[in-house]
Scaffold this motif. Structure first.
Motif, PDB file in Angstrom:
ATOM      1  N   ASP A  71      -2.701   4.215   2.638  1.00 44.79           N
ATOM      2  CA  ASP A  71      -3.342   2.899   2.741  1.00 44.79           C
ATOM      3  C   ASP A  71      -4.173   2.532   1.511  1.00 44.79           C
ATOM      4  OD1 ASP A  71      -2.211   2.401   5.174  1.00 44.79           O
ATOM      5  OD2 ASP A  71      -3.947   3.051   6.329  1.00 44.79           O
ATOM      6  N   ASP A 125      -4.435   0.408  -1.806  1.00 47.24           N
ATOM      7  CA  ASP A 125      -3.779  -0.802  -2.306  1.00 47.24           C
ATOM      8  C   ASP A 125      -3.062  -0.493  -3.612  1.00 47.24           C
ATOM      9  OD1 ASP A 125      -4.748  -2.288  -0.207  1.00 47.24           O
ATOM     10  OD2 ASP A 125      -6.568  -2.869  -1.266  1.00 47.24           O
ATOM     11  N   ARG A 164       0.826  -1.205   0.000  1.00 50.98           N
ATOM     12  CA  ARG A 164       0.000   0.000   0.000  1.00 50.98           C
ATOM     13  C   ARG A 164       0.862   1.259   0.000  1.00 50.98           C
ATOM     14  NH1 ARG A 164      -4.212  -2.122   4.705  1.00 50.98           N
ATOM     15  NH2 ARG A 164      -5.545  -3.311   3.301  1.00 50.98           N
TER      16      ARG A 164
END
Lengths: 123, 597
Positions: B489, B491, B485
């Motif tokens: 955060d 992906d 990530r």
């Protein structure tokens, strides 16, 4: 500190609703860090069987849907009304010594009847 | 090729204080500096590994406090204790216990399940000791410290032992399955009685789960612990080489995986006795199954019952070793069985037993050294049955009938050894989960590493990941291995295993959900994988010495990887021999060289 607790719900659906309320992402994966094991309608009285495995008497299942949770922290108070306690033998636990110790200790405090009293006279 | 910015494993696996240690090259010295990965599992009792010596290693804990300080925590009745006496271990740490009536040294401790209580003892002016735990059955035993023999055994004791450790000292122990409130030591004589005066010496008391007294662990204000601790990364040596073991959450649904003589199991034309041989754990806690005398046609054997659910994958496993008999049948189900016939001397599967009640029946055998093998049967149960029998039966003959219902002729003393029975919901076995009276869940292993940008692990928009996978149990769809990530955060890269037909395919996704691996790439048993990106248009994946990028791949140029996480507890087992991170995008030829088997 992780804490282990046992719960019983009136139905599988009620348990699922409570579990899902802890958080799911758009793909249905949990977003929380608690561990949950669905025990289901556990066997209250074991069935009996002959030596070939044929059932002689059927097992008696609980009419409650049982769920074990290893909380990553304190148990969710919203679950307290479904919390259940039992003697710490022949049941399911999570494999953490510290969590099991805390659960047994709390169980003994709340339900001393599950723990036999020492018999001082007999040696 | 540039040096890796971070290395895990490759013969250099290490853990410290619950952290997995990777190694980064130092800025100026060129030496490797430790980098700590966060690791969580939340299970100790239920987690095991194979250690460097090839033995199954468990979590161990001395449940007593102040295990060799009888002047505190212990309740003393009709006795006085003095420290500073010569001990069994050459120390001056033994205690003299002088009786002035029924002398008792007691510690309150609430425990349940299979436990072993032990203490080192030596005769003084009296020559016996009595151990007891207060519980439902009050298990207890007298020990004669002169002759080194057992006295009266009462109260449901599974096993009692007195071991000569030299210089007049003995380690005395009782093993029982009970819910108990305390552990007690009494001064006794050598005729199963209690003197009103006189003394003995005691040292190093221990109360632990399991069927045997293991090496002493000193407890103080907190309990002494050793082995596979909670949240300790498991470096596993199954097969001899080290790897990082990452497993999904699994439960052993069998309440007693090692205690075979209790009510958890039943026997049909066989008998079982606990603690008859050295197990794969390296201690005397393997049970023996003996065929009854005479010729018996039976599908029973030593069995465990449970209620199955239709459509569920189950895997049963047990460690077994040849005794007088080398052949062994291990089955799921009664006379409609699925399972296998095994040769425990040659370590071979003689025949798989199938039945229309089950699908996907796979039987296998794996060598665990010292004559021990792990027998495994995996299948899908097609029916819900309230009392499925899971059976183990030794045989003197190499018969391979299509069922477990065959005739065997026993002599009442010959058989084979077993240890560590396990029932899991899942299509493959995971590492052994010991149980001592309750079924137990081992939580999944989680590993995370944050702040990779600030630590220079990856470049701002470039990097290379190399994975040397020792073993991957990949039987379910879309199992996420890791998410990489950015600092918000989001992906960036998600590493997947998928099973398509008979091929295991390794895939890589970006935030656009694009699959980058060719469908024809088959994940071998121990694949080597490299993923490389350069922040422009280059995103490539290499497997086993070949470029396996799927044509038409798409990739954002603003990828900046900062964190590595595993995001689900139900992903499959993966064992890594080595993981390397590079701050730059390696060339195609470098990646091919890196991943060539």
């Amino acid at each position: 500190m992780r804490k282990f607790r046992k719960y019983a719900f009136g139905s599988q659906g009620a348990a699922t609703a409570k579990i899902n309320a802890l958080g799911l992402d758009e793909e249905g994966n949990p977003t929380h860090s608690h561990s949950i094991v669905r025990l289901g309608n556990i066997v209250v009285t074991k069935g009996t069987y002959d030596e070939e495995g044929n059932e002689l008497t059927a097992p008696v299942l609980s009419d409650k849907y049982h769920v074990d949770v290893m909380w990553n922290g304190e148990p969710d108070p919203d679950w307290d009304s479904q919390m259940v306690w039992c003697a710490p033998m022949g049941v399911h636990v999570f494999g953490s010594s510290s969590a099991i110790r805390e659960w047994v200790s709390t169980c003994k405090e709340l339900h001393p009847e599950y723990f036999p009293e020492p018999t001082e006279e007999e040696v | 090729m540039s040096k890796a910015s971070l290395e895990l494993g490759g013969g250099n696996w290490a853990a410290k204080d619950g952290k997995l240690l990777g190694y980064a090259v130092g800025d100026t010295s060129g030496k490797y500096l430790p980098r700590e990965f966060d690791f969580t599992r939340g299970a100790d009792i239920a987690a095991t590994r194979v250690n460097k010596d090839g033995l199954i290693e468990k979590y161990r804990e001395n449940l007593l406090l102040q295990s060799n300080n009888f002047g505190t925590t212990w309740a003393i009745s009709n006795a006085s204790l003095t420290s500073g006496h010569a001990g069994y271990d050459g120390s001056s740490d033994a205690w003299q216990c002088e009786a002035s009536g029924l002398a008792t040294v007691l510690q309150s401790v609430s425990t349940s399940g299979v436990q072993t209580f032990s203490v080192y003892a030596k005769a003084g002016t009296e020559n016996g000791i009595f151990l007891r735990a207060d519980g439902v059955n009050n298990p207890r035993c007298f020990f004669n410290l002169d002759s080194g023999t057992l006295g009266s055994i009462l109260g449901g004791v599974i096993d009692a032992n007195i071991e000569d450790v030299g210089n007049g000292w003995h380690r005395c122990s009782i093993t029982y399955s009970d819910t108990t409130n305390d552990a007690r030591i009494y001064v006794a004589n050598n005729s199963n009685g209690f003197p009103s005066s006189g003394n003995i010496y005691i040292q190093d008391a221990q109360l632990e789960q399991g069927l045997v007294a293991t090496d002493y662990l000193e407890s103080g204000a907190t309990t002494g612990k050793a082995g596979v601790l909670e949240d300790l990364p498991r470096i596993d040596y199954t097969g001899g080489s080290a790897s990082l073991l990452l497993e999904p959450e699994r439960a052993n649904d069998v309440e007693n995986s090692e205690y075979h003589s209790g009510s958890t199991y039943a026997n049909n034309n066989v008998s079982t006795t606990d603690n008859q041989a050295i197990s794969p754990e390296g201690v005397q806690n393997a049970a023996k199954i003996v065929l009854d005398s005479g010729t018996n046609t039976s599908n029973g054997g030593h069995y465990f019952q449970f209620g199955s659910t239709a459509g569920t994958d189950y895997t049963i496993s047990v460690f077994a070793k040849a005794g007088e008999y080398r052949y062994f049948t291990f089955t799921y189900g009664s006379y409609s069985a699925g399972g296998g016939h095994f040769d425990l001397q040659e370590g071979t599967l003689l025949g798989t037993i199938t039945n229309a009640n089950y699908s996907n029946v796979v039987a296998s055998i794996e060598d665990y050294g010292n004559g021990w093998y792990r027998l495994v049967v995996s299948l899908t149960d097609n029916s819900s049955v309230s009392g499925r029998f899971l059976s183990m039966k030794p045989s003197p003959d190499a018969s391979v009938p299509s069922n477990n219902n065959y005739s065997s002729t026993g002599d009442g003393t010959s058989g084979a050894y077993i240890y560590g029975f396990q029932l899991e919901e899942g299509s493959y076995p995971t590492s052994y989960i010991p149980t001592y009276g309750v079924s137990a869940t081992r939580n999944g292993d989680d590993i995370t590493y944050n702040g990779m940008q600030s630590k220079g692990i990856f470049g701002a928009n470039a990097g290379t990941i190399f994975l040397d996978i020792k073993r991957a149990a990949s039987y379910d769809n879309t199992e996420i291995v890791w998410n990489f990530r950015d600092s918000s955060d989001n992906d960036m890269l998600m590493l997947y295993y998928e099973r398509e037909g008979e091929c295991d395919v390794f895939r890589l996704r970006n935030q656009l959900d694009t699959e980058f691996t060719t469908d024809s790439f088959t994940l071998s048993f121990s694949p080597k994988i490299a993923i490389v990106w350069d922040g422009t248009s280059r995103l490539e994946i290499f497997g086993n010495g070949s470029k396996i990028t799927k044509t038409g791949g798409n990739f954002s140029s603003d990828v900046s990887i900062d964190d590595m996480v595993r995001q689900r507890l139900d992903r499959n087992t993966t064992e890594f021999s080595q993981i390397l991170f590079f701050p730059t995008a390696l060339t195609d030829s470098e990646c091919i060289a890196l991943t060539t088997l």
